[in-house]
Design a protein around this motif. Structure first.
Motif, PDB file in Angstrom:
ATOM      1  N   UNK B 642       0.826  -1.198   0.000  1.00  0.00           N
ATOM      2  CA  UNK B 642       0.000   0.000   0.000  1.00  0.00           C
ATOM      3  C   UNK B 642       0.862   1.250   0.000  1.00  0.00           C
ATOM      4  N   UNK B 643       1.896   1.215   0.823  1.00  0.00           N
ATOM      5  CA  UNK B 643       2.744   2.395   0.941  1.00  0.00           C
ATOM      6  C   UNK B 643       3.421   2.712  -0.375  1.00  0.00           C
ATOM      7  N   UNK B 644       3.809   1.655  -1.118  1.00  0.00           N
ATOM      8  CA  UNK B 644       4.459   1.877  -2.412  1.00  0.00           C
ATOM      9  C   UNK B 644       3.505   2.614  -3.346  1.00  0.00           C
ATOM     10  N   UNK B 645       2.277   2.115  -3.442  1.00  0.00           N
ATOM     11  CA  UNK B 645       1.318   2.763  -4.343  1.00  0.00           C
ATOM     12  C   UNK B 645       0.966   4.158  -3.854  1.00  0.00           C
ATOM     13  N   UNK B 646       0.907   4.272  -2.559  1.00  0.00           N
ATOM     14  CA  UNK B 646       0.631   5.565  -1.965  1.00  0.00           C
ATOM     15  C   UNK B 646       1.687   6.589  -2.387  1.00  0.00           C
ATOM     16  N   UNK B 647       2.964   6.175  -2.259  1.00  0.00           N
ATOM     17  CA  UNK B 647       4.044   7.070  -2.652  1.00  0.00           C
ATOM     18  C   UNK B 647       3.981   7.408  -4.119  1.00  0.00           C
ATOM     19  N   UNK B 648       3.659   6.412  -4.933  1.00  0.00           N
ATOM     20  CA  UNK B 648       3.550   6.638  -6.364  1.00  0.00           C
ATOM     21  C   UNK B 648       2.426   7.641  -6.659  1.00  0.00           C
ATOM     22  N   UNK B 649       1.316   7.477  -5.934  1.00  0.00           N
ATOM     23  CA  UNK B 649       0.188   8.389  -6.141  1.00  0.00           C
ATOM     24  C   UNK B 649       0.589   9.825  -5.804  1.00  0.00           C
ATOM     25  N   UNK B 650       1.351   9.996  -4.734  1.00  0.00           N
ATOM     26  CA  UNK B 650       1.773  11.351  -4.369  1.00  0.00           C
ATOM     27  C   UNK B 650       2.696  11.937  -5.416  1.00  0.00           C
ATOM     28  N   UNK B 651       3.548  11.068  -5.981  1.00  0.00           N
ATOM     29  CA  UNK B 651       4.411  11.513  -7.074  1.00  0.00           C
ATOM     30  C   UNK B 651       3.559  12.027  -8.225  1.00  0.00           C
ATOM     31  N   UNK B 652       2.486  11.284  -8.505  1.00  0.00           N
ATOM     32  CA  UNK B 652       1.603  11.677  -9.602  1.00  0.00           C
ATOM     33  C   UNK B 652       0.900  12.996  -9.284  1.00  0.00           C
ATOM     34  N   UNK B 653       0.546  13.196  -8.012  1.00  0.00           N
ATOM     35  CA  UNK B 653      -0.075  14.467  -7.639  1.00  0.00           C
ATOM     36  C   UNK B 653       0.864  15.616  -7.957  1.00  0.00           C
ATOM     37  N   UNK B 654       2.157  15.415  -7.617  1.00  0.00           N
ATOM     38  CA  UNK B 654       3.117  16.474  -7.917  1.00  0.00           C
ATOM     39  C   UNK B 654       3.228  16.677  -9.419  1.00  0.00           C
ATOM     40  N   UNK B 655       3.245  15.565 -10.172  1.00  0.00           N
ATOM     41  CA  UNK B 655       3.315  15.681 -11.633  1.00  0.00           C
ATOM     42  C   UNK B 655       2.140  16.466 -12.156  1.00  0.00           C
ATOM     43  N   UNK B 656       0.954  16.165 -11.606  1.00  0.00           N
ATOM     44  CA  UNK B 656      -0.257  16.835 -12.072  1.00  0.00           C
ATOM     45  C   UNK B 656      -0.149  18.337 -11.858  1.00  0.00           C
ATOM     46  N   UNK B 657       0.281  18.720 -10.671  1.00  0.00           N
ATOM     47  CA  UNK B 657       0.436  20.148 -10.384  1.00  0.00           C
ATOM     48  C   UNK B 657       1.515  20.754 -11.265  1.00  0.00           C
ATOM     49  N   UNK B 658       2.588  19.962 -11.508  1.00  0.00           N
ATOM     50  CA  UNK B 658       3.656  20.446 -12.359  1.00  0.00           C
ATOM     51  C   UNK B 658       3.183  20.670 -13.779  1.00  0.00           C
ATOM     52  N   UNK B 659       2.385  19.726 -14.286  1.00  0.00           N
ATOM     53  CA  UNK B 659       1.871  19.869 -15.653  1.00  0.00           C
ATOM     54  C   UNK B 659       0.955  21.070 -15.740  1.00  0.00           C
ATOM     55  N   UNK B 660       0.227  21.351 -14.658  1.00  0.00           N
ATOM     56  CA  UNK B 660      -0.637  22.523 -14.666  1.00  0.00           C
ATOM     57  C   UNK B 660       0.134  23.825 -14.486  1.00  0.00           C
ATOM     58  N   UNK B 661       1.441  23.688 -14.252  1.00  0.00           N
ATOM     59  CA  UNK B 661       2.245  24.892 -14.128  1.00  0.00           C
ATOM     60  C   UNK B 661       2.191  25.546 -12.769  1.00  0.00           C
ATOM     61  N   UNK B 662       1.673  24.835 -11.770  1.00  0.00           N
ATOM     62  CA  UNK B 662       1.579  25.472 -10.458  1.00  0.00           C
ATOM     63  C   UNK B 662       2.829  25.252  -9.619  1.00  0.00           C
ATOM     64  N   UNK B 663       3.604  24.215  -9.936  1.00  0.00           N
ATOM     65  CA  UNK B 663       4.874  24.017  -9.232  1.00  0.00           C
ATOM     66  C   UNK B 663       5.952  23.822 -10.288  1.00  0.00           C
ATOM     67  N   UNK B 664       7.216  23.856  -9.839  1.00  0.00           N
ATOM     68  CA  UNK B 664       8.316  23.714 -10.781  1.00  0.00           C
ATOM     69  C   UNK B 664       8.343  22.301 -11.332  1.00  0.00           C
ATOM     70  N   UNK B 665       8.539  22.217 -12.638  1.00  0.00           N
ATOM     71  CA  UNK B 665       8.507  20.920 -13.289  1.00  0.00           C
ATOM     72  C   UNK B 665       9.280  21.044 -14.584  1.00  0.00           C
ATOM     73  N   UNK B 666       9.460  19.908 -15.252  1.00  0.00           N
ATOM     74  CA  UNK B 666      10.151  19.984 -16.536  1.00  0.00           C
ATOM     75  C   UNK B 666       9.395  20.906 -17.478  1.00  0.00           C
ATOM     76  N   UNK B 667      10.168  21.627 -18.272  1.00  0.00           N
ATOM     77  CA  UNK B 667       9.531  22.494 -19.268  1.00  0.00           C
ATOM     78  C   UNK B 667       9.010  21.617 -20.402  1.00  0.00           C
TER      79      UNK B 667
END
Lengths: 236, 932
Positions: B642-667
């Motif tokens: 569970x913890x592994x998937x949980x961590x992966x999900x949080x990574x995806x949350x950051x990616x989502x915010x990054x893609x939306x341009x709200x946090x620093x992310x790959x250009x």
């Protein structure tokens, strides 16, 4: 209580209350004289802290004065304690304790909503005042170590009878001061737009009034007993 | 076991009854259709044609075509010479309109078209918009066979399904992520309509600005861009060759609050501009006067040469009438005053009107008007007639203003029957549940609060029927049908039954001589907690305390935490000091202080949370850090997969915010972003589902056979495991929904609750007389305080404009009311929902042996449903019930609709959310309890 009417204790308490009320009255007169609330929170401009300091000092001197009478009946421990009062160790301990208390009060002020850095001077004045009203009298009376013991021990055996009376009064002084300062914040959210609603002013005034009220409360039964004695004397 | 189960069921029934009560109260307090009861058909519909025997000439329409250019959330300071240069420079008149609350779209559209003030509760119907309008400008235009075309917000179509000749509505006006598409369509329609040129009225409703405000706030750079687009559209109209004799009105339906939302009562929301454009500008006098939005309706009706809608209570805007001839202007003033006077007659009665001031003004004005008719027709410009003219005009205007004011005040109408029933039910319920919690040991046998008594039920049924019939006969309660009247019987009977129960219990408590021993409180009530709770309830009575409610919570919550921490510290030092007799006191003190370091760290964290909005500069780092911290916190409830998937999900949350341009992310280029966004969200949902499935797997039936021995050792593990999984999943979802800088609140909430519980345990164990219930009471009340603090840290308030709509549309491509409602609710109330769940989980899991105490009877974990949940429910209901009582007292308060009413909606919704959470939790208890 009435049968064993302690004249010394009653005198002590009555003088104490008069001193507190005098301090408050002087503070009020001073505020009325300045007619400007804004300076209450500033350290160099406000006379509140020195006035309260002198008031508290006078209270401690009062307690010492009454304490002299019972000098003859002290135990060994109490004598040792008395002798150690002016040693540098005790003085340093007392100062450190007061300083730490000021810091603690400043921390509490910030936790309860004071701006962290913007009003540091006002926060400092408020916490200094709170320290003067709560911790300082005890420290002046008993020294740093003694104050700590009074706070955390069940019943320290070095406290003389007179000091006990004073401590009882100081306790209500402190409780009233804390409650008053705490309750003073009630005016902060109101939309009256008065200049005395600004941060430290209601708390400072609340602390002063609260300690006075606490003092009066601590002496209510003494006052009541005084009245009883007076009435019975008059009847007789 | 049965007895304890009944606690949950009982609390659930009580909550249900309470909700019924609040519903009745709301129906009574905000009657949804107050104008139905009025006999509107007594008003003459046609325009007056005679005045004291003289024939009047009805003015014809002064323009060939009218355009209502409505920009959603156009606040007063948006259009200026820099943002909308053409629109600003070429406007003939710039007025400003005052908008009434509620400042949301549907009630505002109703006001513009019907000219009446809207009901406060329309704000709730704004989302559903089911009600159709009876009579409006558009109905009248249809009667006159005028062509009316419309493009824009879909809400209009719900209000006027058949009144438009041509409709080009956006399909999903609630889909706030659409900034440009809908507006482009509107402009396209505008171009074709300009070519057709057969319409009398064209309504354009642009939604883009409002959407940008909701998603990005009022400081967004896109707002300037959007205003430029609007400016171009206006220029298109003004420069078009077909536009010869036209009136273009540029206005907004409501303003925009400083955060970008709307719905509240701040000046930014209640003030909108009204810019007028025409081909002969010279006739307009420069003016910056302020009118009401409802004044637009009668003015437009006169300019369009149609009848004023019956419900209209607005005055006229003289600046808009200046293109009419003097005689027609006079007619306009007369007609509106006449209309309002008729309305006043219906409302207040003929005799009252005749005695009033405005009736005399009206008489005076009509006499002057009659004298003036001849000179005006002849075009006599003598001084005397000028004076008479001005005199009549002023009189007409003040008649209109006076009546309009009186009518809008008298629109407030309460249905006291419903209010009384609702209040009785809520008060009885909250008192009942309070008594049953306070006397929880005696509640079953001596007070008999849990058992349903048939005799008493029959008695209350009889009383209920009598009350219902009596109040119907006395016209105290008005219901539209027999069925409603019968339905009303249920709450009345319930209220009567509960009142009898409460009265009996109170009698038994207050009159101990009837019993062998005095009834004592079953749970300890610590004074500081009670004082803080009482202060919190009493401050509900002040409007400024409601506006700044967060201050109360921060103050009280921190005070309590501080107080408990210091008291525990003192007790610990005292305890440690007993043996040592005063030596090494400072060492003991510093050791004890070090033991409690965590709670001081929490206090510092709580200070930091106050400044959350200032941390925008480091929000990327903050988000990464807080997600990591959050993961570490959740690791406590989750097993490794569970913890592994949980961590992966949080990574995806950051990616989502990054893609939306709200946090620093790959250009990434724009088209790539669009392509990645969907898979990221799908993956997130997969992870969430996996965590859920992994958690539930242990509770599945076939697993139980194999793991029998394991389960015997830990009887509660199944239930606990399931609740853990639920908590984890919903927290993960909230991590996705929260604003970027708010994510840090989630781990902080968990840390704070954890440390608070530890502190409460330490406090309980250092007390002279240990009692498990004291610890429970402390934990429950502290949870409420902490939950409310975090609710406000998040940026919520008691104004409707701070509801954040953006999270409702994450991963959505259209407007689905259920999903959006669910997401928005979860986002707004996450602190309260999760605090309650966490409290339950904690109580189930808690093991007091860790702090050196043997398990006592009743066992600690069992308290979760026998004490903690009912106590929590009682503490949630009590302020709400008190607030409803206050509302009735304040019903004529100046701020009733601006400050107190939104709060009552929030309160009722809080109870509703709590009800849902409670329902789910108790379902789990019911389903999985038997395994214990």
């Amino acid at each position: 209580m009435v049968s064993r009417f302690d004249q010394q204790k009653t005198k002590h308490q009555l003088f104490h209350v008069s001193l507190s009320l005098a301090t408050i009255l002087i503070c009020m007169t001073y505020m009325q004289y300045r007619r400007n609330w804004a300076h209450l929170g500033s350290f160099w401009d406000s006379l509140i802290v020195p006035i309260v300091f002198i008031g508290e000092l006078l209270k401690v001197i009062l307690a010492r004065f009454f304490g002299r009478i019972e000098d003859g009946v002290l135990t060994v421990k109490q004598r040792q304690k008395k002798a150690a009062y002016f040693t540098p160790r005790e003085l340093l301990g007392g100062l450190t304790l007061q300083f730490l208390c000021t810091l603690l009060y400043a921390f509490i002020c910030i936790i309860l909503g004071a701006p962290v850095l913007a009003n540091y001077e006002q926060t400092f004045v408020l916490s200094l005042l709170m320290t003067l009203l709560t911790v300082s009298p005890t420290v002046f009376l008993l020294g740093g170590g003694g104050a700590l013991q009074v706070c955390f021990c069940e019943k320290p055996d070095f406290v003389t009878k007179c000091e006990d009376t004073a401590l009882h009064l100081f306790k209500y002084n402190a409780l009233g001061g804390i409650l008053g300062a705490w309750a003073g914040s009630v005016v902060a959210p109101l939309d009256w737009g008065r200049d005395w609603q600004v941060y430290p002013i209601p708390n400072v005034i609340g602390a002063l009034l609260g300690s006075a009220l606490g003092n009066i409360y601590a002496c209510t039964h003494v006052l009541y007993a005084c009245g009883r004695v007076y009435m019975s004397k008059k009847r007789a | 076991m049965e007895e304890h189960k009944s606690h949950l069921t009982y609390t659930l029934y009580m909550l249900t009854l309470f909700l019924c009560g609040t519903l009745l109260f709301l129906i009574g307090f905000f009657p949804a259709s107050y104008n139905v009861a009025e006999q509107e058909n007594t008003l003459p519909i046609d325009r007056p044609t005679t005045l004291h025997g003289e024939n009047l000439q009805i003015p014809t329409a002064s323009y060939d075509s009218f355009i209502l250019f409505l920009i959603d959330a156009l606040r007063a300071d948006f259009p200026n010479e820099f943002t909308m240069p053409a629109a600003h420079k070429r406007a003939c008149a710039k007025l400003s309109l005052h908008v009434d609350i509620p400042t949301v779209t549907m009630p505002r559209l109703k006001s513009i078209t019907t000219g009446t003030l809207s009901n406060f509760i329309d704000i709730a119907l704004n989302v559903g918009h089911t009600e159709q309008v009876e009579d409006s400008l558009l109905h009248r235009l249809k009667e006159h066979n005028a062509v009316v075309s419309f493009a824009g917000d879909h809400t209009w179509v719900h209000l006027f399904p058949s009144e438009f000749t041509r409709i080009a509505a956006n399909n999903d006006s609630f889909y706030v992520n659409d900034f440009y598409e809908g507006d482009r369509n509107v402009t396209k329609v505008l171009e074709t309509e300009l070519e057709m040129k057969d319409w009398k009225l064209l309504i354009l409703h642009y939604l883009g600005l409002d959407h940008i405000g909701h998603v990005e706030g009022n400081e967004s750079p896109r707002i300037k861009h959007k205003l430029k687009e609007m400016d171009d559209a206006i220029k298109k109209i003004l420069d078009h060759k077909n536009m010869t004799n036209y009136l273009l009105m540029l206005t907004g339906d409501h303003g925009m609050a400083d955060g970008g939302g709307h719905g509240g009562n701040t000046p930014a929301e209640t003030s909108v501009p009204l810019y007028l454009y025409s081909n002969n500008c010279s006739k307009y006098a420069a003016s910056t006067k302020r009118y009401n939005q409802i004044d637009l309706t009668p003015t437009l009706a006169l300019l369009l040469s149609i009848e004023i809608p019956t419900m209209s209570i607005g005055c006229l805007i003289p600046e808009m009438l200046q293109t009419l001839s003097l005689e027609h202007q006079m007619y306009a003033f007369f007609y509106n005053a006449h209309h309002l006077l008729n309305k006043a007659r219906v409302k207040f009665g003929h005799d009252n009107v005749r005695r009033s001031d405005y009736y005399h003004w009206y008489q005076e004005a009509t006499l002057l008007h009659k004298q003036l008719l001849q000179p005006l027709r002849l075009g006599d410009g003598s001084l005397a007639s000028r004076v008479h003219y001005e005199n009549a005009k002023l009189n007409y205007l003040r008649v209109a203003r006076e009546i309009s004011g009186q009518l809008s005040e008298s629109l407030v109408k309460f249905d006291y029957g419903f209010i009384a029933v609702g209040l009785a039910l809520t008060t009885a319920t909250s008192l009942h549940i309070l008594l049953s919690v306070l006397f929880i040991d005696m509640a079953t046998e001596q007070l008999q609060l849990y058992r349903l008594k048939v005799g008493q039920l029959l008695l209350s049924l009889a009383i209920g029927i009598a009350l219902n019939v009596g109040s119907h006969l006395l016209d105290f309660v008005l219901t539209s049908s027999m069925l409603q009247g019968l339905l009303l019987l249920l709450p009345i009977v319930a209220a009567v039954y509960l009142t009898i129960d409460v009265a009996q219990a109170l009698l038994k408590i207050l009159l101990p001589p009837l019993y062998s021993r005095h009834l004592k409180l079953s749970i300890p009530l610590p004074v500081p907690l009670l004082v803080c709770y009482a202060i919190r309830i009493l401050t509900l009575g002040s409007s400024s305390f409601i506006e700044f409610e967060y201050k109360t919570w921060y103050y009280l919550g921190n005070t309590l935490l501080m107080l408990i921490a210091l008291k525990t510290l003192r007790r610990r030092i005292t305890k440690a000091n007993v043996e040592l007799d005063g030596r090494h006191l400072h060492k003991i003190a510093s050791t004890c202080l070090w033991q409690q370091r965590k709670i001081f760290v929490v206090l510092i964290l709580l200070i930091l949370m106050r400044y959350l909005h200032r941390l925008a500069a480091i929000k990327s780092t903050l988000m990464l850090f807080s997600l990591l911290l959050f993961w570490a916190r959740l690791r406590k409830f989750t097993d490794t997969p569970q913890a592994v998937f949980n961590g992966f999900a949080f990574l995806l949350v950051y990616c989502f915010r990054g893609l939306n341009g709200q946090v620093q992310f790959f250009e990434l280029p724009q088209y790539m972003v669009g392509r990645f966004l969907l898979p990221v969200l799908v993956l997130f949902w997969c992870c969430l589902a996996l965590v859920l499935v992994l958690g539930y797997r242990t509770a599945l039936p076939h697993q139980r056979e194999s793991g029998r021995s394991l389960l015997d050792e830990q009887p509660r593990s199944n239930l606990l495991k399931l609740l853990h999984t639920n908590l984890t999943c919903s927290l993960m979802l909230v991590a996705l929904l929260y604003k970027v800088q708010n994510v840090v609140l989630l781990p902080t909430l968990l840390i704070t609750l954890d440390e608070t519980y530890k502190l409460c345990e330490a406090y309980g164990t250092t007390a002279r007389k240990f009692s498990v219930r004291l610890v429970h009471v402390y934990k429950t009340i502290m949870t409420i305080f902490v939950a409310r603090m975090f609710y406000f840290y998040q940026g919520n308030s008691n104004s409707l404009s701070t509801i954040d709509l953006t999270p409702g549309y994450i991963g959505q491509t259209s407007y689905n009311p259920i999903i959006v409602g669910f997401f928005v609710t979860l986002n707004t109330y996450s602190a309260e929902i999760h605090s309650f769940l966490y409290l339950i989980v904690h109580t189930l899991r808690a093991d007091l042996r860790s702090v050196g105490i043997m398990q006592l009877q009743p066992s600690y974990a069992r308290a979760a449903h026998s004490l903690v949940a009912p106590l929590y429910a009682a503490l949630v209901l009590l302020p709400a019930a008190f607030y409803l009582l206050l509302m009735v007292g304040f019903r004529y308060h100046l701020f009733i609709y601006s400050v107190f009413s939104p709060k009552v909606l929030y309160d009722c919704y809080t109870v509703f959310v709590f009800y849902l959470v409670f329902l789910t939790t108790s379902l789990y208890f019911k389903l999985f309890k038997h395994e214990a």
